[in-house]
Design a protein around this motif. Structure first.
Motif, mmCIF file in Angstrom:
data_model
loop_
_atom_site.group_PDB
_atom_site.id
_atom_site.type_symbol
_atom_site.label_atom_id
_atom_site.label_comp_id
_atom_site.label_asym_id
_atom_site.label_seq_id
_atom_site.Cartn_x
_atom_site.Cartn_y
_atom_site.Cartn_z
ATOM 1 N N SER A 149 1.650 -5.239 0.642
ATOM 2 C CA SER A 149 2.402 -6.475 0.862
ATOM 3 C C SER A 149 3.457 -6.191 1.910
ATOM 4 C CB SER A 149 3.048 -6.924 -0.445
ATOM 5 O OG SER A 149 3.875 -8.040 -0.234
ATOM 6 N N GLU A 150 3.479 -6.990 2.971
ATOM 7 C CA GLU A 150 4.486 -6.832 4.007
ATOM 8 C C GLU A 150 5.672 -7.738 3.700
ATOM 9 O OE1 GLU A 150 2.104 -7.995 7.331
ATOM 10 O OE2 GLU A 150 1.610 -5.926 7.857
ATOM 11 N N GLU A 151 6.857 -7.281 4.022
ATOM 12 C CA GLU A 151 8.039 -8.081 3.730
ATOM 13 C C GLU A 151 7.989 -9.425 4.436
ATOM 14 O OE1 GLU A 151 12.341 -6.745 2.779
ATOM 15 O OE2 GLU A 151 12.149 -6.882 4.962
ATOM 16 N N THR A 152 7.406 -9.464 5.628
ATOM 17 C CA THR A 152 7.333 -10.707 6.388
ATOM 18 C C THR A 152 6.272 -11.666 5.839
ATOM 19 O OG1 THR A 152 5.827 -9.638 7.936
ATOM 20 C CG2 THR A 152 8.160 -9.700 8.535
ATOM 21 N N SER A 153 5.421 -11.203 4.938
ATOM 22 C CA SER A 153 4.353 -12.042 4.382
ATOM 23 C C SER A 153 4.628 -12.474 2.956
ATOM 24 C CB SER A 153 3.020 -11.296 4.431
ATOM 25 O OG SER A 153 2.668 -11.001 5.761
ATOM 26 N N GLY A 154 5.852 -12.284 2.512
ATOM 27 C CA GLY A 154 6.180 -12.679 1.152
ATOM 28 C C GLY A 154 5.397 -11.872 0.142
ATOM 29 N N SER A 155 4.849 -12.547 -0.841
ATOM 30 C CA SER A 155 4.157 -11.824 -1.899
ATOM 31 C C SER A 155 2.660 -11.704 -1.631
ATOM 32 C CB SER A 155 4.376 -12.508 -3.243
ATOM 33 O OG SER A 155 3.786 -13.802 -3.219
ATOM 34 N N ARG A 156 2.232 -12.101 -0.453
ATOM 35 C CA ARG A 156 0.811 -12.032 -0.126
ATOM 36 C C ARG A 156 0.321 -10.599 -0.193
ATOM 37 N NH1 ARG A 156 -1.976 -14.807 5.037
ATOM 38 N NH2 ARG A 156 -4.030 -13.842 4.914
ATOM 39 N N LEU A 157 -0.669 -10.347 -1.043
ATOM 40 C CA LEU A 157 -1.250 -9.016 -1.190
ATOM 41 C C LEU A 157 -2.557 -8.934 -0.401
ATOM 42 C CD1 LEU A 157 -0.804 -8.421 -5.027
ATOM 43 C CD2 LEU A 157 0.326 -7.141 -3.216
ATOM 44 N N GLN B 128 -8.863 -15.409 -4.578
ATOM 45 C CA GLN B 128 -10.284 -15.584 -4.833
ATOM 46 C C GLN B 128 -10.963 -14.225 -4.772
ATOM 47 O OE1 GLN B 128 -13.130 -16.638 -1.713
ATOM 48 N NE2 GLN B 128 -13.560 -18.544 -2.816
ATOM 49 N N GLN B 129 -11.811 -13.933 -5.737
ATOM 50 C CA GLN B 129 -12.540 -12.662 -5.730
ATOM 51 C C GLN B 129 -14.037 -12.925 -5.753
ATOM 52 O OE1 GLN B 129 -11.937 -9.989 -9.075
ATOM 53 N NE2 GLN B 129 -12.383 -8.202 -7.805
ATOM 54 N N THR B 130 -14.723 -12.450 -4.740
ATOM 55 C CA THR B 130 -16.176 -12.539 -4.663
ATOM 56 C C THR B 130 -16.751 -11.164 -4.348
ATOM 57 O OG1 THR B 130 -16.131 -13.050 -2.296
ATOM 58 C CG2 THR B 130 -16.110 -14.928 -3.818
ATOM 59 N N PRO B 131 -18.010 -10.916 -4.707
ATOM 60 C CA PRO B 131 -18.615 -9.615 -4.404
ATOM 61 C C PRO B 131 -18.660 -9.323 -2.909
ATOM 62 C CG PRO B 131 -19.893 -10.786 -6.052
ATOM 63 C CD PRO B 131 -18.890 -11.764 -5.524
ATOM 64 N N GLY B 132 -18.837 -10.353 -2.105
ATOM 65 C CA GLY B 132 -18.981 -10.141 -0.678
ATOM 66 C C GLY B 132 -17.672 -9.993 0.078
ATOM 67 N N GLN C 7 4.982 -24.661 -1.122
ATOM 68 C CA GLN C 7 4.020 -23.662 -0.666
ATOM 69 C C GLN C 7 4.704 -22.779 0.370
ATOM 70 O OE1 GLN C 7 0.402 -24.208 2.149
ATOM 71 N NE2 GLN C 7 -0.479 -24.406 0.105
ATOM 72 N N ARG C 8 4.708 -21.478 0.108
ATOM 73 C CA ARG C 8 5.428 -20.566 1.002
ATOM 74 C C ARG C 8 4.491 -19.809 1.941
ATOM 75 N NH1 ARG C 8 10.456 -17.365 -1.402
ATOM 76 N NH2 ARG C 8 8.858 -15.869 -1.967
ATOM 77 N N ASN C 9 3.241 -19.709 1.544
ATOM 78 C CA ASN C 9 2.322 -18.908 2.319
ATOM 79 C C ASN C 9 0.908 -19.398 2.036
ATOM 80 O OD1 ASN C 9 1.539 -16.845 4.019
ATOM 81 N ND2 ASN C 9 2.598 -15.249 2.871
ATOM 82 N N LYS C 10 0.050 -19.307 3.050
ATOM 83 C CA LYS C 10 -1.313 -19.793 2.881
ATOM 84 C C LYS C 10 -2.276 -18.839 3.549
ATOM 85 C CE LYS C 10 -3.955 -24.113 3.197
ATOM 86 N NZ LYS C 10 -5.257 -23.470 3.387
ATOM 87 N N GLY C 11 -3.380 -18.570 2.876
ATOM 88 C CA GLY C 11 -4.411 -17.702 3.443
ATOM 89 C C GLY C 11 -5.361 -18.499 4.324
ATOM 90 N N ASN C 12 -6.406 -17.817 4.779
ATOM 91 C CA ASN C 12 -7.360 -18.423 5.693
ATOM 92 C C ASN C 12 -8.510 -19.083 4.946
ATOM 93 O OD1 ASN C 12 -5.933 -17.562 7.993
ATOM 94 N ND2 ASN C 12 -6.873 -15.541 7.841
ATOM 95 N N PHE D 297 -6.351 -13.682 -0.561
ATOM 96 C CA PHE D 297 -5.192 -14.514 -0.870
ATOM 97 C C PHE D 297 -5.463 -15.956 -0.469
ATOM 98 C CE2 PHE D 297 -0.785 -15.551 -1.327
ATOM 99 C CZ PHE D 297 -0.445 -16.347 -0.248
ATOM 100 N N LEU D 298 -5.168 -16.865 -1.409
ATOM 101 C CA LEU D 298 -5.324 -18.292 -1.127
ATOM 102 C C LEU D 298 -3.999 -18.915 -0.703
ATOM 103 C CD1 LEU D 298 -7.718 -19.093 -4.042
ATOM 104 C CD2 LEU D 298 -8.120 -19.890 -1.713
#
Lengths: 115, 112
Positions: free
Chosen positions: A95-103, B36-40, B54-59, B45-46
């Protein structure tokens, strides 16, 4: 971009053996956090340990220990005197500090401990 | 303290339908993240919610959305389900000042 690599897909050991799980990471941040999680067959991810980028002191917690080396971007995890109940998939995460809690997780290592 | 809870644990949906998953964080935790966890693709991260924002969003495509309520409970919604959405969806919570995330047991979604 951040990336975590666990080169060992599967490891099989006999009970009471020591086993080390390897983890290599990539990040551009100077402040980051590294984690190990365990996922038993039930599916729930169980938090094991966390290490901050600014603290390279290696520690031992019960049968668990870890070796954090910034110079090689590695964060290896060792289980001493393995037990059958240690059988699970182990994930290294960053987890990067700039990405918050994103693992960002590695691919995982399936550990099988045989009696 | 009770851990993170997720409902339902298992779900079977048909392609084209929509689904809503629920997550209740550990008491006192204000941040909720979804994975989300998938075998492939492994664990991906969602999004993360903190204090209903919402503070952060994945792809992920816009079909994946979420929200958080004032009691920190969170829901994620997937619209127009595709076969590839079949996965284990994990929710995690943490306090505002800590980086350790604690995961729930997950919801296993199967799209047929």
């Amino acid at each position: 971009a951040q990336k975590v690599t666990q080169a060992q897909t599967e490891i099989s050991v006999v009970e009471k053996e020591d086993v080390t799980l390897d983890c290599v990471y990539e990040t551009r941040d100077t402040t980051y956090y590294l984690f190990w999680y365990k996922q038993p067959p039930s599916g729930e991810l169980v938090f094991l340990i966390r290490r901050n980028s600014f603290d390279e002191q290696n520690e031992i917690s019960g049968r668990y220990s870890w070796n954090f080396q910034k110079s090689t971007s590695s964060f290896n995890f060792t289980i001493t005197a393995s037990q059958v109940v240690d059988s699970a998939v182990y994930f290294c995460a960053l987890s990067e500090e700039t990405s918050g809690s994103r693992l960002t997780f590695g691919e995982g290592t399936q550990l099988t401990v045989n009696p | 303290k009770a851990g993170v809870t997720q409902t339902p644990r298992y779900l079977i949906k048909t392609r084209g339908q929509q689904v809503t998953l629920s997550c209740s964080p550990i008491s006192g935790h204000r941040s909720v993240s979804w994975y989300q966890q998938t075998p492939g693709q492994g664990l991906q991260f969602l999004f993360e919610y903190f204090s209903e924002t919402q503070r952060n969003k994945g792809n992920f495509p816009g079909r994946f959305s979420g929200r958080q309520f004032s009691n920190s409970r969170s829901e994620m919604n997937v619209s127009t389900l595709e076969l590839g959405d079949s996965a284990l969806y994990l929710c995690a919570s943490r306090t505002g000042g800590s980086y350790e995330q604690y995961f729930g047991p997950g919801t296993r979604l199967t799209v047929t």
